[in-house]
Design a protein around this motif. Structure first.
Motif, PDB file in Angstrom:
ATOM      1  N   GLN A   1      20.335   1.824 -91.314  1.00 31.45           N
ATOM      2  CA  GLN A   1      21.023   0.845 -90.943  1.00 31.45           C
ATOM      3  C   GLN A   1      20.583  -0.186 -92.133  1.00 31.45           C
ATOM      4  O   GLN A   1      19.965  -0.773 -91.952  1.00 31.45           O
ATOM      5  N   SER A   2      21.836  -0.943 -92.529  1.00 31.66           N
ATOM      6  CA  SER A   2      21.114  -2.169 -93.874  1.00 31.66           C
ATOM      7  C   SER A   2      20.627  -3.558 -93.122  1.00 31.66           C
ATOM      8  O   SER A   2      21.355  -3.490 -92.077  1.00 31.66           O
TER       9      SER A   2
ATOM     10  N   TYR B   1      23.396   0.435 -82.214  1.00 29.30           N
ATOM     11  CA  TYR B   1      21.936   0.319 -82.768  1.00 29.30           C
ATOM     12  C   TYR B   1      22.444  -0.807 -83.634  1.00 29.30           C
ATOM     13  O   TYR B   1      21.350  -1.739 -84.006  1.00 29.30           O
ATOM     14  N   ARG B   2      23.240  -1.644 -84.860  1.00 28.27           N
ATOM     15  CA  ARG B   2      23.522  -2.725 -85.550  1.00 28.27           C
ATOM     16  C   ARG B   2      24.058  -3.589 -84.261  1.00 28.27           C
ATOM     17  O   ARG B   2      22.724  -5.014 -84.930  1.00 28.27           O
TER      18      ARG B   2
ATOM     19  N   ALA C   1      18.747  -8.858 -81.667  1.00 28.79           N
ATOM     20  CA  ALA C   1      17.137  -9.051 -81.623  1.00 28.79           C
ATOM     21  C   ALA C   1      17.536 -10.811 -82.769  1.00 28.79           C
ATOM     22  O   ALA C   1      16.596 -10.949 -82.414  1.00 28.79           O
ATOM     23  N   THR C   2      18.344 -10.202 -84.179  1.00 30.37           N
ATOM     24  CA  THR C   2      17.373 -10.902 -85.140  1.00 30.37           C
ATOM     25  C   THR C   2      18.434 -12.673 -84.623  1.00 30.37           C
ATOM     26  O   THR C   2      17.490 -13.466 -84.531  1.00 30.37           O
ATOM     27  N   ARG C   3      19.460 -12.559 -83.757  1.00 38.36           N
ATOM     28  CA  ARG C   3      19.662 -13.657 -82.589  1.00 38.36           C
ATOM     29  C   ARG C   3      18.440 -14.935 -82.032  1.00 38.36           C
ATOM     30  O   ARG C   3      18.664 -15.787 -81.946  1.00 38.36           O
TER      31      ARG C   3
ATOM     32  N   ALA D   1      30.538 -11.512 -83.537  1.00 40.74           N
ATOM     33  CA  ALA D   1      29.629 -10.077 -83.147  1.00 40.74           C
ATOM     34  C   ALA D   1      29.961  -9.193 -83.999  1.00 40.74           C
ATOM     35  O   ALA D   1      30.510  -9.323 -85.234  1.00 40.74           O
ATOM     36  N   ALA D   2      28.459  -7.959 -83.818  1.00 37.86           N
ATOM     37  CA  ALA D   2      28.654  -6.909 -85.026  1.00 37.86           C
ATOM     38  C   ALA D   2      29.984  -6.128 -85.338  1.00 37.86           C
ATOM     39  O   ALA D   2      30.194  -5.553 -86.616  1.00 37.86           O
ATOM     40  N   ASP D   3      30.796  -5.839 -84.414  1.00 36.19           N
ATOM     41  CA  ASP D   3      32.703  -5.307 -84.636  1.00 36.19           C
ATOM     42  C   ASP D   3      33.089  -6.245 -84.707  1.00 36.19           C
ATOM     43  O   ASP D   3      33.202  -6.629 -83.586  1.00 36.19           O
TER      44      ASP D   3
END
Length: 251
Positions: free
Chosen positions: A89-90, A231-232, A238-240, A249-251
């Motif tokens: 994951q980037s 996972y992303r 966690a970053t937020r 959202a990531a998606d």
């Protein structure tokens, strides 16, 4: 599993780690061990099309932790070959998703990378601790956290507040403590009265703005076999949580 030690130095820790690792896992690419002269050189793994490279100082390679360090890096290599989401994951993509439109301090961006590395370490050590004993790793976690808490500044950061951990970055120290305790609990390495709990409590007290219990739970309960999207999202969350604020959202 093909190991090739580059230059003069000890070979037994790497061969011993290989023997443990091969009880349950293998690597398709050869491992080149690059012994470095700088005693402060961090132990880390590099991944290339035709090989993995284990970079380690000669001092670390001669230490009591040498086998455990090698075994840990072999586990990272295995996760990379598995294309495990934690290892492909980037982090730049995650930072974009989590922090779009926000102004974030450079130090906190660096800390976000460290949080991602903690998650990678959790998944690597799921392998490490399945094939090898955990006593030395637990002692290392305890020692590292104790060292981080040892340097107490003479002047409190605010009137009436006595800071209990170093003045540099108490927030990431608290996250590091949550990681150490989560890893230990995930693999049943600690009893309820272990000193690691006392150290972690001090780190958490010094960073009241950090959701210590939330980070510990997040690290400890990482799904063993996540899909890329799941996972992303965990990493975005966690970053937020660390930098604060909401976003898409990531998606």
């Amino acid at each position: 599993m093909d190991i090739r030690v580059q230059g003069p130095g000890p070979t037994s820790p790497f061969l011993s780690a290989r023997d443990l690792f091969e009880t349950e896992h293998d690597l398709s690419l050869p491992v080149y061990v690059q012994l470095r002269d700088d005693p402060d050189e961090r132990t880390w793994a590099g991944h290339y099309e035709d090989r993995h490279v284990l970079n380690i100082s000669r001092q670390a390679a001669s230490s009591a932790m040498a086998r455990e360090l090698a075994l840990h890096e072999f586990s990272h290599m295995a996760r990379y070959e598995q294309e495990h989401p934690s290892h492909v994951q980037s982090i730049e993509e995650v930072l974009y998703l989590a922090l779009a439109g926000k102004r974030v301090e450079r130090r906190k961006l660096a800390h976000c990378h460290q949080i991602a590395n903690h998650m990678k370490d959790i998944y690597a050590d799921d392998i490490t601790l399945a094939v090898g004993p955990g006593e030395k790793l637990l002692a290392y976690l305890e020692s590292s956290l104790a060292m981080a808490l040892a340097d107490r500044p003479e002047t409190p950061s605010r009137p009436g507040l006595k800071r209990l951990s170093p003045s540099a970055d108490p927030e990431i120290t608290a996250v590091n403590a949550a990681f150490a305790l989560a890893l230990a609990e995930r693999h049943d390495l600690v009893d309820d009265d272990h000193r690691l709990y006392d150290l972690a409590r001090v780190a958490a007290m010094d960073a009241p703005g950090i959701d210590f219990e939330g980070f510990k739970r997040r690290f400890r309960e990482l799904t063993h076999d996540p899909d890329s999207s799941g996972y992303r999202q965990v990493l975005v969350d966690a970053t937020r949580s660390y930098v604060g604020g909401e976003g898409p959202a990531a998606d």
